[in-house]
Design a protein around this motif. Structure first.
Motif, PDB file in Angstrom:
ATOM      1  N   SER A  33      36.185  38.711  29.359  1.00  0.00           N
ATOM      2  CA  SER A  33      35.664  37.501  28.744  1.00  0.00           C
ATOM      3  C   SER A  33      34.431  37.899  27.933  1.00  0.00           C
ATOM      4  CB  SER A  33      35.261  36.481  29.818  1.00  0.00           C
ATOM      5  OG  SER A  33      36.364  36.081  30.581  1.00  0.00           O
ATOM      6  N   MET A  34      34.224  37.210  26.829  1.00  0.00           N
ATOM      7  CA  MET A  34      33.125  37.557  25.935  1.00  0.00           C
ATOM      8  C   MET A  34      32.232  36.344  25.699  1.00  0.00           C
ATOM      9  SD  MET A  34      33.585  40.733  25.290  1.00  0.00           S
ATOM     10  CE  MET A  34      32.340  40.910  24.012  1.00  0.00           C
ATOM     11  N   GLY A  35      30.953  36.609  25.698  1.00  0.00           N
ATOM     12  CA  GLY A  35      30.004  35.528  25.456  1.00  0.00           C
ATOM     13  C   GLY A  35      29.045  35.875  24.333  1.00  0.00           C
ATOM     14  N   TRP A  36      28.547  34.840  23.671  1.00  0.00           N
ATOM     15  CA  TRP A  36      27.477  34.983  22.683  1.00  0.00           C
ATOM     16  C   TRP A  36      26.248  34.263  23.213  1.00  0.00           C
ATOM     17  CZ3 TRP A  36      27.082  38.006  18.531  1.00  0.00           C
ATOM     18  CH2 TRP A  36      28.256  38.488  17.927  1.00  0.00           C
ATOM     19  N   PHE A  37      25.124  34.948  23.082  1.00  0.00           N
ATOM     20  CA  PHE A  37      23.841  34.419  23.523  1.00  0.00           C
ATOM     21  C   PHE A  37      22.851  34.511  22.370  1.00  0.00           C
ATOM     22  CE2 PHE A  37      24.346  34.433  28.210  1.00  0.00           C
ATOM     23  CZ  PHE A  37      25.541  35.132  28.309  1.00  0.00           C
ATOM     24  N   CYS A  38      21.747  33.785  22.505  1.00  0.00           N
ATOM     25  CA  CYS A  38      20.658  33.977  21.560  1.00  0.00           C
ATOM     26  C   CYS A  38      19.330  33.877  22.294  1.00  0.00           C
ATOM     27  CB  CYS A  38      20.721  32.978  20.410  1.00  0.00           C
ATOM     28  SG  CYS A  38      20.231  31.302  20.844  1.00  0.00           S
ATOM     29  N   GLN A  39      18.332  34.505  21.716  1.00  0.00           N
ATOM     30  CA  GLN A  39      16.980  34.421  22.255  1.00  0.00           C
ATOM     31  C   GLN A  39      16.006  34.240  21.106  1.00  0.00           C
ATOM     32  OE1 GLN A  39      15.619  37.678  24.739  1.00  0.00           O
ATOM     33  NE2 GLN A  39      14.284  36.265  25.846  1.00  0.00           N
ATOM     34  N   ALA A  40      15.440  33.063  21.033  1.00  0.00           N
ATOM     35  CA  ALA A  40      14.453  32.760  20.007  1.00  0.00           C
ATOM     36  C   ALA A  40      13.089  33.264  20.457  1.00  0.00           C
ATOM     37  CB  ALA A  40      14.412  31.256  19.764  1.00  0.00           C
ATOM     38  N   PRO A  41      12.185  33.479  19.531  1.00  0.00           N
ATOM     39  CA  PRO A  41      10.849  33.965  19.885  1.00  0.00           C
ATOM     40  C   PRO A  41      10.168  33.073  20.913  1.00  0.00           C
ATOM     41  CG  PRO A  41      11.170  34.054  17.522  1.00  0.00           C
ATOM     42  CD  PRO A  41      12.352  33.330  18.075  1.00  0.00           C
ATOM     43  N   GLY A  42       9.710  33.677  21.984  1.00  0.00           N
ATOM     44  CA  GLY A  42       9.010  32.946  23.020  1.00  0.00           C
ATOM     45  C   GLY A  42       9.884  32.116  23.939  1.00  0.00           C
ATOM     46  N   LEU A  47      22.782  30.952  26.596  1.00  0.00           N
ATOM     47  CA  LEU A  47      24.212  31.082  26.357  1.00  0.00           C
ATOM     48  C   LEU A  47      24.631  30.092  25.283  1.00  0.00           C
ATOM     49  CD1 LEU A  47      27.071  32.107  27.145  1.00  0.00           C
ATOM     50  CD2 LEU A  47      27.117  30.243  28.825  1.00  0.00           C
ATOM     51  N   LEU A  48      25.465  30.547  24.348  1.00  0.00           N
ATOM     52  CA  LEU A  48      25.956  29.684  23.275  1.00  0.00           C
ATOM     53  C   LEU A  48      27.436  29.352  23.458  1.00  0.00           C
ATOM     54  CD1 LEU A  48      24.335  31.479  20.231  1.00  0.00           C
ATOM     55  CD2 LEU A  48      23.478  29.466  21.449  1.00  0.00           C
ATOM     56  N   ALA A  49      28.252  30.369  23.664  1.00  0.00           N
ATOM     57  CA  ALA A  49      29.696  30.163  23.715  1.00  0.00           C
ATOM     58  C   ALA A  49      30.341  31.311  24.475  1.00  0.00           C
ATOM     59  CB  ALA A  49      30.272  30.093  22.305  1.00  0.00           C
ATOM     60  N   VAL A  50      31.484  30.995  25.078  1.00  0.00           N
ATOM     61  CA  VAL A  50      32.220  31.988  25.864  1.00  0.00           C
ATOM     62  C   VAL A  50      33.704  31.853  25.537  1.00  0.00           C
ATOM     63  CG1 VAL A  50      32.596  32.936  28.155  1.00  0.00           C
ATOM     64  CG2 VAL A  50      30.605  31.514  27.734  1.00  0.00           C
ATOM     65  N   ILE A  51      34.412  32.978  25.542  1.00  0.00           N
ATOM     66  CA  ILE A  51      35.846  32.952  25.326  1.00  0.00           C
ATOM     67  C   ILE A  51      36.520  33.837  26.369  1.00  0.00           C
ATOM     68  CG2 ILE A  51      35.753  34.822  23.610  1.00  0.00           C
ATOM     69  CD1 ILE A  51      38.036  33.295  22.117  1.00  0.00           C
ATOM     70  N   LYS A  52      37.597  33.351  26.929  1.00  0.00           N
ATOM     71  CA  LYS A  52      38.344  34.079  27.937  1.00  0.00           C
ATOM     72  C   LYS A  52      39.056  35.275  27.309  1.00  0.00           C
ATOM     73  CE  LYS A  52      41.649  33.118  31.666  1.00  0.00           C
ATOM     74  NZ  LYS A  52      42.565  32.095  32.219  1.00  0.00           N
ATOM     75  N   TRP A  53      39.382  36.268  28.141  1.00  0.00           N
ATOM     76  CA  TRP A  53      40.008  37.485  27.601  1.00  0.00           C
ATOM     77  C   TRP A  53      41.301  37.188  26.870  1.00  0.00           C
ATOM     78  CZ3 TRP A  53      39.099  36.783  32.911  1.00  0.00           C
ATOM     79  CH2 TRP A  53      40.221  36.418  33.670  1.00  0.00           C
ATOM     80  N   THR A  54      42.012  36.135  27.256  1.00  0.00           N
ATOM     81  CA  THR A  54      43.259  35.770  26.591  1.00  0.00           C
ATOM     82  C   THR A  54      43.022  35.085  25.252  1.00  0.00           C
ATOM     83  OG1 THR A  54      43.224  33.718  27.831  1.00  0.00           O
ATOM     84  CG2 THR A  54      44.552  35.530  28.733  1.00  0.00           C
ATOM     85  N   LEU A  81      31.495  35.046  16.081  1.00  0.00           N
ATOM     86  CA  LEU A  81      30.821  33.760  16.225  1.00  0.00           C
ATOM     87  C   LEU A  81      30.613  33.206  14.824  1.00  0.00           C
ATOM     88  CD1 LEU A  81      29.571  31.741  18.242  1.00  0.00           C
ATOM     89  CD2 LEU A  81      27.339  32.777  17.703  1.00  0.00           C
ATOM     90  N   GLN A  82      31.407  32.202  14.479  1.00  0.00           N
ATOM     91  CA  GLN A  82      31.240  31.500  13.214  1.00  0.00           C
ATOM     92  C   GLN A  82      30.157  30.448  13.391  1.00  0.00           C
ATOM     93  OE1 GLN A  82      32.805  31.917  10.085  1.00  0.00           O
ATOM     94  NE2 GLN A  82      31.185  30.499   9.495  1.00  0.00           N
ATOM     95  N   MET A  83      29.117  30.565  12.595  1.00  0.00           N
ATOM     96  CA  MET A  83      27.986  29.646  12.692  1.00  0.00           C
ATOM     97  C   MET A  83      27.926  28.820  11.423  1.00  0.00           C
ATOM     98  SD  MET A  83      25.125  32.142  14.405  1.00  0.00           S
ATOM     99  CE  MET A  83      24.962  33.196  12.970  1.00  0.00           C
ATOM    100  N   ASN A  84      27.950  27.521  11.559  1.00  0.00           N
ATOM    101  CA  ASN A  84      27.932  26.628  10.401  1.00  0.00           C
ATOM    102  C   ASN A  84      26.633  25.847  10.324  1.00  0.00           C
ATOM    103  OD1 ASN A  84      30.567  27.393   9.673  1.00  0.00           O
ATOM    104  ND2 ASN A  84      31.461  25.808  10.977  1.00  0.00           N
ATOM    105  N   SER A  85      26.244  25.560   9.106  1.00  0.00           N
ATOM    106  CA  SER A  85      25.073  24.705   8.851  1.00  0.00           C
ATOM    107  C   SER A  85      23.848  25.166   9.631  1.00  0.00           C
ATOM    108  CB  SER A  85      25.408  23.254   9.208  1.00  0.00           C
ATOM    109  OG  SER A  85      26.538  22.804   8.491  1.00  0.00           O
ATOM    110  N   LEU A  86      23.484  26.410   9.429  1.00  0.00           N
ATOM    111  CA  LEU A  86      22.344  26.946  10.163  1.00  0.00           C
ATOM    112  C   LEU A  86      21.050  26.244   9.792  1.00  0.00           C
ATOM    113  CD1 LEU A  86      22.966  30.793  10.278  1.00  0.00           C
ATOM    114  CD2 LEU A  86      23.173  29.131  12.119  1.00  0.00           C
TER     115      LEU A  86
END
Length: 120
Positions: A33-42, A47-54, A81-86
């Motif tokens: 399984s794969m996840g995307w995370f982010c860490q902003a300053p301070g 966790l942003l999103a996760v997808i199963k191995w399948t 990770l497609q990010m829209n309207s940042l």
């Protein structure tokens, strides 16, 4: 051991819709399984999103639901990770991570992170 390498976009303007990529070093990528995370300053790692191995199950945090899309190509050992309207508030270091469980994922491997800076 799985090595993960993120490819990012660096500096973008507000409203942009870039896509992040994370490539894995092993064919066993399709077992994680794969996840995307982010860490902003301070701030703490988020966790942003996760997808199963399948690839047939995903989960999104409310903060990005409807705006970000996670997907994967197991033939290419890559998760996206497609990010829209940042927005400037999306400025952060973005990380991908891999784990062997679902739906609660225990992450074993992490990428080095890629900086995304959104200018107003």
């Amino acid at each position: 051991q799985v090595q993960l390498v993120e490819s990012g976009v660096g500096l973008v303007q507000s409203g942009a819709s870039p896509r992040l990529s994370c490539s894995a070093s092993r064919r066993t990528f399709s077992m994680y399984s794969m996840g995307w995370f982010c860490q902003a300053p301070g701030k703490e790692l988020e966790l942003l999103a996760v997808i199963k191995w399948t690839g047939d199950s995903t989960h999104y945090e409310d903060s990005v639901k409807g705006r970000f899309t996670i997907s994967r190509d197991n033939d290419k050992n890559t998760v996206y990770l497609q990010m829209n309207s940042l927005k400037p508030g999306d400025t952060a270091v973005y990380y991908c991570a891999a784990g062997r469980t679902w739906p609660t994922v225990t992450y074993q491997y992490w990428g080095q992170g890629t900086q995304v800076t959104v200018s107003s």
